[in-house]
Every structure is written in structure tokens, then in C-alpha cells.
Scaffold this active site. Sequence first.
Site, PDB file in Angstrom:
ATOM      1  N   ASP A  39       0.807  -1.214  -0.156  1.00 41.60           N
ATOM      2  CA  ASP A  39      -0.058   0.076  -0.036  1.00 41.60           C
ATOM      3  C   ASP A  39       0.713   1.257   0.079  1.00 41.60           C
ATOM      4  OD1 ASP A  39      -1.659  -2.086   0.682  1.00 41.60           O
ATOM      5  OD2 ASP A  39      -2.578  -1.188   2.539  1.00 41.60           O
ATOM      6  N   PHE A  98       1.650  -0.870  10.039  1.00 40.91           N
ATOM      7  CA  PHE A  98       0.448  -1.119   8.921  1.00 40.91           C
ATOM      8  C   PHE A  98       0.065   0.385   8.532  1.00 40.91           C
ATOM      9  CE2 PHE A  98      -1.474  -5.427   9.369  1.00 40.91           C
ATOM     10  CZ  PHE A  98      -0.040  -6.094   9.306  1.00 40.91           C
TER      11      PHE A  98
END
Length: 493
Positions: A39, A98
Site C-alpha cells: 500500500d 501497517f
Amino acid sequence: MNKVLEQNHELYGRDIEKAANSSYRLGYHMMAPARWINDPNGLIHWNGEYHVFYQHHPFDVKPGSIHWGHMKSKDLVHWEHLPIAIAPDKAYDKSGCFSGSAVDNNGVLTLIYTGHVNDDGVITETQCIAESKDGIHFTKHQQNPVIAIPPKGASHDFRDPKVWKYRGKWYMVVGSQKNKLGNIHLYESDDLLSWRDRGAIVKSDGRLGYMLECPDFFELEGRHVMVFSPQGMEPEGDHHQNLYQTGTLIGNFGYESAHFNYGEFTELDRGFDFYAAQTFKDDKGRRILYGWMNMWEAEMPEQAHGWAGALTIPRELTFHSSGQLLMKPVEELQMLRHEKLMAESMIVSGVKKLNFAGDRLEIIAEFAKKTASSFGLNVRCSEDGQEKTVLRFDATEGKIVVDRNQAGEGEGGIRKAKISSLDTIKLQIFIDRSSVELFVNDGETVMTSRIYPKAGSNGVEVFAEGGEVDLLSLQAWSLKDIWNSLSEKTTIE
């Protein structure tokens, strides 16, 4: 040397060299120097420079102990790799840092991310902060985690904070899960440290799946847009064909009521390889988007070459007068144009090999329908006809089709997308060794795909089936290799 890489430095260096020699290595897209990337994170225009962070595993070509990689640019085209920004080295993020976002907090570049902990299958996810005054070296805040528990009744799936400021207050959207259905919660803060849950502003009723990842909420031209990645959506005809999707909900939002009134979910990109998109507003006022140019179910043949994954080219979001959200390549990408290869018009029937070739190309072709039942371009074609990626318009169905069943290594498959303008079809194509990004009718439809042809499969063909098509114009340029400074060398200096 970054402490994170000290023990692994020699092997990482070997993979940098191995990746640089990969025939699949991209020439103008953003990638990690080696190993795994997914991502895009922390997109921000800060102190006159564009910063992009990304999910990065520096120890393997597969996902694992996720760090935040980092690069910056002055022009969205030429990028500089920077040291890893944050690593999983605290009790609250020991299994991974994350996804998240970035803001300018009174001159301090501030990252807001999810701390991920997996203790023998028991997962905890919390929201955390890291700060930097120089934009390179980051310190995690002593009050981490700043949000230590998920919303009431929610599961441990609680991640991907996107933060922005509105009228003196900070706001955050974050993905969560309750009763096996995805939600997006809104939080509010005065100082980025103490947060109040304003409730779920998007709730899945089952059609949006079991988890809503990577939410991004912003106002654009008077409308409110939620970009997010739902997991668990069922396929519907040509829609929702990937394992997970990325798309938008568009409507109106009230900060006082914390109510978002939105329409139907619409996919942002109809290709094979697009996920976890994130946007930012730059100093020119543009809303710019990047996505991860892979997908979780992909085979990723580049892993054998010491690397895996990349980000899309930057795309500007605007609305058409009809109300449709458009996604177009940013104008700075014209700086990649090296040599103009072709500009002509013709009537096409059958297959015509064009007089240029390349593995890094931009092509703009505009067609007017005549009698052909389908027409388009074949790219990355081999001399023997065994390899090609087909980009065509099916006039019978009114659909754009990407067919990669002969595109080389990796998965095959077909993706289709219905378009509204059927008489004149404009295709803008960015080819970069192992990727094809197709923009139809100035961003009405976008389709992104990874492909893995042999190095010599560089031909381009125009074709029409079942009749003729009028190729009104075709322009093509070879594109620079930003990582190798226009040279054809295959090593990083």
C-alpha cells in the site's frame, strides 16, 4: 545505514542488484529498491516536496514484518529513495507498522499508522503516531498508541487511519469490523493525541463485504468522496472481479451530525492490479491518487528477481460535468516523453503492425466507429505472435476489454468495463515493462494490469475485426527510465 537493515544489508544489497537487472523492473514507476512493497501510505506535499511512504518488507519478497519505506520528489516524476521511516520495534507495533497517512502539524511531518501485534494468533491493532522535523528521521510518540482500543463491539480488525484538518480540528477515518461486516468510523481530536469516536459513517449491509480497508475521505468540487477497499464483495457481472476491490462512495457529509449520505459503490479501476488507493491535496489544489499496482491473489513473477510490487502512476481526480468521477494522469508525466515516435491517421481493417516498438511507451489513440465489431491496440507483441496484451473496444457490447491471456508469465484473464461514449473512443496507454495503465475517454474508465512478457516482445499493432475503424489520430512517445537516467543500462548506479 538504517539499523533495520544492518543484519540483512548484504543480502538486501544483492537483491537491489538482482532487481535492477530484472527484465520486469519498471522504468518510471515507484518501487522499493528491492523486496516487497504494497500500500501507498502518508502521501503529502510538505515543504515544497512530494513525500510518498509505502508498506515495505525489507527482508523478503513476500509480505511479513512491515516497515514504512519512503521516497520524495520535487515534480512527481523523479524520485529519491530515503531511509526507512518507521520500523516495527515497539511493543504496540512489533508485528508490523501497517497503513496510515501523513499531516503537517505546525511544521512537524506527522505519520499516523496502525500498530499491528500478532501474539500466537491473538491480533491487536491500534493507531499510533511518529513525528519528524526534517522529513527524514521519525520518532514515535511517547503517548502511543493514541487510540488503543477499537470501537465498541468491533473486532480486532481496526486499521488504516486517514487524518485531515477541518476548521481547527483533526479528523480521522479508520476501517473496522463489527459482526463480520465492514465499517468506517470517524474520529475527532484537538491535538492528534486524544480522539473521540463519532461513530460509523459507512456501514456494510453485506453487499460491501466483511472489512473496509484503507478509507480516505475528502471534499472535491463540492462533493464528499470516500475512497476505500472493501473485502468480501461478491462478483456481479463484469464488476468486482478481483479478490478485493477499491472504489468510492460519493455524497454529502455534515461534520456536526457526523452523517454521510452517499450513493452506490463504484469501482475506481476496472483492471487486474489496483488496491489500497490513497489521495492527497498538493499545493496546486489538486487531489492526486496513488494505488498499489498489484493484487493479493497475483503470482508476481518478479519475486524470482528479488522484488515485488509497485505503485501506479499519479492520477488527478476531477468530476465530469455529468457528475462522474474522472481519474487522469497528472500533467507532469509529460516530462517522461523522450522521443516522439508516430503521429498519423488511417482507416484500419485487419491487423496492422505499427512502425515503432518499445517496453516504455505512452500511446494516445482516438478512434471513430465505422463498421468494425471490435477494434483497438495490441501492445508488447512478440515477433512470432505468441505474446501480446490486447486492449480493445467491443462495439457490440459497448465495453472496453483488457485481455492478458497471451501477456507472458503470470495469470491470464480478461477484464471488461462498459463505457458511455460509444462513437469516439480515446485510449491513453502507459506501458512500463511489466505494467499497462489504460485511461479511456480522458479518465472515464481506467484499467491497470501487470503483465510479464519476454524482454523482446515490444511490438505494437492496431486492429479492426468485422469491418473497418477510423483511426483519427495516433501519437506515441518513448518514455524515460527515471531510475537509469535515460540509459539502457540495467544496473543502478
